[in-house]
Each structure stands twice: as structure tokens, then as C-alpha cells.
Design an enzyme around this catalytic site. Structure first.
Site, short mmCIF file in Angstrom:
data_model
loop_
_atom_site.label_atom_id
_atom_site.label_comp_id
_atom_site.label_asym_id
_atom_site.label_seq_id
_atom_site.Cartn_x
_atom_site.Cartn_y
_atom_site.Cartn_z
N CYS A 122 14.33 11.08 25.46
CA CYS A 122 13.21 11.53 26.29
C CYS A 122 12.99 13.04 26.08
O CYS A 122 11.85 13.48 25.87
CB CYS A 122 13.51 11.21 27.75
SG CYS A 122 12.15 11.58 28.86
N CYS A 208 15.07 14.81 36.81
CA CYS A 208 16.35 15.23 36.22
C CYS A 208 16.88 16.51 36.83
O CYS A 208 17.81 17.13 36.27
CB CYS A 208 16.18 15.42 34.71
SG CYS A 208 15.64 13.92 33.87
N CYS A 233 18.85 20.18 26.82
CA CYS A 233 17.77 19.27 26.42
C CYS A 233 17.55 19.28 24.92
O CYS A 233 16.84 18.44 24.39
CB CYS A 233 16.48 19.65 27.14
SG CYS A 233 15.93 21.31 26.76
FE1 SF4 Z 1 12.81 13.49 30.06
FE2 SF4 Z 1 14.43 14.38 31.99
FE3 SF4 Z 1 14.45 15.50 29.54
FE4 SF4 Z 1 12.40 15.84 31.23
S1 SF4 Z 1 14.53 16.58 31.48
S2 SF4 Z 1 12.25 15.44 29.07
S3 SF4 Z 1 12.26 13.80 32.19
S4 SF4 Z 1 15.06 13.41 30.10
#
Ligand code: SF4
Length: 252
Positions: A122, A208, A233
Site C-alpha cells: 500500500c 495507520c 513507508c
Molecule cells: Fe497505505 Fe497506511 Fe502506507 Fe498510508 S501509511 S500508504 S494507508 S499502508
């Protein structure tokens, strides 16, 4: 073609450790045209601080954000406030519609809770790929990161060469403490995300991110269901390091 650093990074970093963030910005804009500098912000406290500093100094880099589509309303509110009060122009980069469709079709909208791999899928679609578009053509990536923000940021340099995007990554606030940020915000009446008043210590996507309890680490409110070492991330990890450490070589 930008393939390697033109500066003595060790010497620069040694000098910059004791320099003010404004001096580092002054150096940056003496070395590079403003249009070659891309400032990234997710409208967190650090990003708003750096944005205010840039506006105050009269520097006009490209300013951009990654709109993941899963942000808090409060994040859009402070974005709007920045535009209205600071007069900035923010470029917004969003996930590719086809990539998003494939992601949701294959895994559903709440895939991030299922596994670290799905969470990184994601983040890859919603953050990492749009970032590549945002940084295309830039010589400098100006990022409001601080070492204190967590284990994975402990070693960030103030000026570094980023192999992934083939540009300089400059973090003028790398050695700032949290209290320095809030002193700046309060002294200068900088717009800030109101979620901080409700116990949030960092601001990410809504599903998140949650408030942090007293005594918990700064990034413990992010992806709280995952082990600490997974809590990035991907946008601030270089490709080579990602491949070695987390093997992010997946299909969407
Ligand atoms: Fe996806 Fe959560 Fe990453 Fe945002 S923080 S891109 S919702 S996994």
C-alpha cells in the site's frame, strides 16, 4: 547527468552539525537554483516549520506533498491553512489510478492490517511511486526529517547523496529535538496539524496513525501492530537498502 556528489560531504556535514537550519538553507540556495530544489512535506510539525523558514527567508523551491488518499481531514485543513496564511503553492502527487485499482482489487482497502508485506504494498503504491514522479528532474530533495524520530532515522546526514533518486537529500533539521520544533512553531505562530493537540506525535495516513501514550516512542503511533524495525513507508529508505533489508520485490 547527476551521478555522484560534487561536494565533500564529510566536511560539509561536519560544518553543518553546528550550523543553524537557516544557514543550511542559505547554503542550499546559493548552490542550486530554487527550481531545482524540491521540498517535501506531509504537513507535520517539522514540515510546517521548514516551510515557514523557507517563506520567511524568501526561498521558493518547488513544494510538494504526496496525497495518499487516506489522509486525515486535519491534514487537509493545515494544508489549506498553509496556502492561505503562508501563501505557498503546493504540488500534489497522488497514486496512479491503475496501480490503485490493481492494489484494491487484489487485496481490498484495508490490506495494511493483514501483513507487513501488504502494508508495504500500500505504501509503495500510495507513497513511493508518487514520490518518484515528484522528484523527477530535481537536484535537491529538501526533507524535514529528524534523527530523533526513530531508529531508522538515527543516522541521517544533513547533506547526503541519494542513489535512488540521483540527487542530494538535505535535512536541515536532522539534529533538531522535538522541543526545538515546538518552540519554533509557537514563537512564530506557524500553522500546525491539530491532531498534535490530541496526542498524535507524528501524522501519517488515518488508518495507520494513532495517538501516542506517555512514555511511548515517537513513532509508536505509526503501524502500531508491526515490529519496530518495519516502521518506515519506504520513501526515506533507498532502493538498495530496501532490497537488502525487506525484499520489497513484490507484485502489486
Ligand atoms: Fe497505505 Fe497506511 Fe502506507 Fe498510508 S501509511 S500508504 S494507508 S499502508
Amino acid at each position: 547527468m547527476k551521478t555522484e556528489p560534487q561536494f565533500d560531504l564529510d566536511a560539509l556535514n561536519a560544518d553543518f552539525e553546528s550550523a543553524a537550519a537557516t544557514d543550511i538553507l542559505n547554503w542550499t540556495f546559493r548552490q542550486f537554483p530554487a527550481g531545482d530544489v524540491a521540498f517535501s512535506t506531509s504537513f507535520g510539525a517539522e514540515g510546517m516549520t521548514l516551510m515557514h523558514m523557507l517563506v520567511t527567508l524568501g526561498f521558493k523551491p518547488r513544494m510538494f506533498t504526496i496525497d495518499t488518499g487516506r489522509n486525515f481531514q486535519e491534514t487537509y485543513d493545515v494544508w489549506n491553512e498553509a496556502v492561505e496564511r503562508l501563501g505557498v503553492e503546493i504540488e500534489s502527487y497522488s497514486p496512479d489510478a491503475g496501480d490503485l485499482q490493481a492494489l484494491l482489487k487484489g487485496h481490498g482497502p484495508n490490506l495494511f492490517y493483514e501483513s507487513v508485506e501488504n502494508r508495504k504494498r500500500c505504501c509503495h503504491v500510495r507513497k513511493v511511486l508518487p514520490l518518484k514522479c515528484a522528484l523527477r528532474g530535481a537536484s535537491v530533495w529538501l526533507a524535514p526529517l529528524r534523527r530523533e524520530q526513530g531508529e531508522s532515522r538515527r543516522d541521517i546526514r544533513i547533506v547526503d547523496w541519494n542513489e535512488t533518486h540521483q540527487l542530494y537529500k538535505i535535512c536541515p533539521m536532522a539534529n533538531w529535538l522535538e522541543e526545538n520544533v515546538w518552540t519554533y512553531i509557537r514563537s512564530n505562530d506557524v500553522p500546525y496539524n491539530k491532531l498534535y493537540d490530541r496526542g498524535f506525535m507524528t501524522i501519517g495516513c488515518a488508518p495507520c496513525t494513532r495517538p501516542v501514550r506517555p512514555g511511548e516512542g515517537v513513532r509508536s503511533g505509526r503501524w502500531w501492530w508491526e515490529p519496530d524495525e518495519a516502521k518506515e513507508c519506504g520513501i526515506h529508505i533507498e532502493d538498495g537498502k530496501v532490497t537488502r533489508k525487506t525484499k520489497l520485490n513484490f507484485q502489486i
